[in-house]
Design a protein around this motif. Structure first.
Motif, PDB file in Angstrom:
ATOM      1  N   LEU A  33       0.764  -1.076  -0.079  1.00  0.00           N
ATOM      2  CA  LEU A  33       0.069  -0.015  -0.114  1.00  0.00           C
ATOM      3  C   LEU A  33       0.912   1.337  -0.077  1.00  0.00           C
ATOM      4  O   LEU A  33       2.079   1.242   0.544  1.00  0.00           O
ATOM      5  N   GLU A  34       0.427   2.285  -0.541  1.00  0.00           N
ATOM      6  CA  GLU A  34       1.095   3.563  -0.802  1.00  0.00           C
ATOM      7  C   GLU A  34       0.922   4.264   0.612  1.00  0.00           C
ATOM      8  O   GLU A  34       0.155   4.007   1.223  1.00  0.00           O
ATOM      9  N   VAL A  35       2.003   5.194   0.924  1.00  0.00           N
ATOM     10  CA  VAL A  35       1.876   5.857   2.060  1.00  0.00           C
ATOM     11  C   VAL A  35       0.815   6.920   2.058  1.00  0.00           C
ATOM     12  O   VAL A  35       0.476   7.529   1.106  1.00  0.00           O
ATOM     13  N   GLY A  36       0.116   6.766   3.258  1.00  0.00           N
ATOM     14  CA  GLY A  36      -1.078   7.662   3.364  1.00  0.00           C
ATOM     15  C   GLY A  36      -2.315   6.826   2.959  1.00  0.00           C
ATOM     16  O   GLY A  36      -3.576   7.357   2.800  1.00  0.00           O
ATOM     17  N   HIS A  37      -2.385   5.606   2.238  1.00  0.00           N
ATOM     18  CA  HIS A  37      -3.535   4.920   2.150  1.00  0.00           C
ATOM     19  C   HIS A  37      -4.548   4.418   3.355  1.00  0.00           C
ATOM     20  O   HIS A  37      -3.914   4.221   4.385  1.00  0.00           O
ATOM     21  N   ILE A  38      -5.462   4.821   3.099  1.00  0.00           N
ATOM     22  CA  ILE A  38      -6.809   4.350   4.182  1.00  0.00           C
ATOM     23  C   ILE A  38      -7.595   3.508   3.593  1.00  0.00           C
ATOM     24  O   ILE A  38      -8.451   3.938   2.694  1.00  0.00           O
ATOM     25  N   SER A  39      -7.668   2.348   4.232  1.00  0.00           N
ATOM     26  CA  SER A  39      -8.487   1.285   3.833  1.00  0.00           C
ATOM     27  C   SER A  39      -9.978   1.608   4.376  1.00  0.00           C
ATOM     28  O   SER A  39      -9.822   2.055   5.621  1.00  0.00           O
ATOM     29  N   PRO A  40     -10.972   1.275   3.826  1.00  0.00           N
ATOM     30  CA  PRO A  40     -12.273   1.418   4.328  1.00  0.00           C
ATOM     31  C   PRO A  40     -12.457   0.415   5.518  1.00  0.00           C
ATOM     32  O   PRO A  40     -11.978  -0.455   5.708  1.00  0.00           O
ATOM     33  N   THR A  41     -13.299   0.956   6.418  1.00  0.00           N
ATOM     34  CA  THR A  41     -13.558  -0.139   7.888  1.00  0.00           C
ATOM     35  C   THR A  41     -14.523  -0.987   7.215  1.00  0.00           C
ATOM     36  O   THR A  41     -15.174  -0.920   5.988  1.00  0.00           O
TER      37      THR A  41
END
Length: 111
Positions: free
Chosen positions: A4-12
């Motif tokens: 994953l790229e830096v700053g990636h936020i996966s959905p809950t």
């Protein structure tokens, strides 16, 4: 699993469930299942030949080549000189090239 790229936020889990519920509720945006893939045909069989040819045509990657391309070389420089140019940020190699060109303009080399 891909990195994953830096700053990636996966959905809950809740957000993911809401996304999937939205997909399921949209008749124009259904998930493709094994039955769909079993009936699928290659693009070469369903697209007009000229369109398919345009899709698969090899295009060069990256930015276009300049009219006058640079030549790769290795050169040994004093550490402080190199650090001074690198400290100027992105494009430092272009500035080294310009400095050498300026030197040659001011100090012509006679063959």
């Amino acid at each position: 699993m891909p990195k994953l790229e830096v700053g990636h936020i996966s959905p809950t889990r809740e957000e993911d469930a809401a996304i999937n519920a939205g997909i399921a509720a949209d008749p124009d945006s259904r998930e493709l299942d094994a039955e769909w893939f079993a009936k699928a045909k290659p693009a070469s069989e369903v697209l007009p030949p000229e369109m398919y040819a345009a899709l698969v045509a090899k295009r060069p990657r990256g930015r276009p080549k300049a009219d006058e391309t640079k030549v790769f070389t290795a050169i040994r420089l004093d550490a402080d000189l190199l650090e001074a140019f690198k400290a100027t940020g992105k494009g430092w190699q272009t500035r080294v090239n310009a400095a050498l060109r300026q030197y040659l303009n001011e100090h012509p080399i006679v063959h």
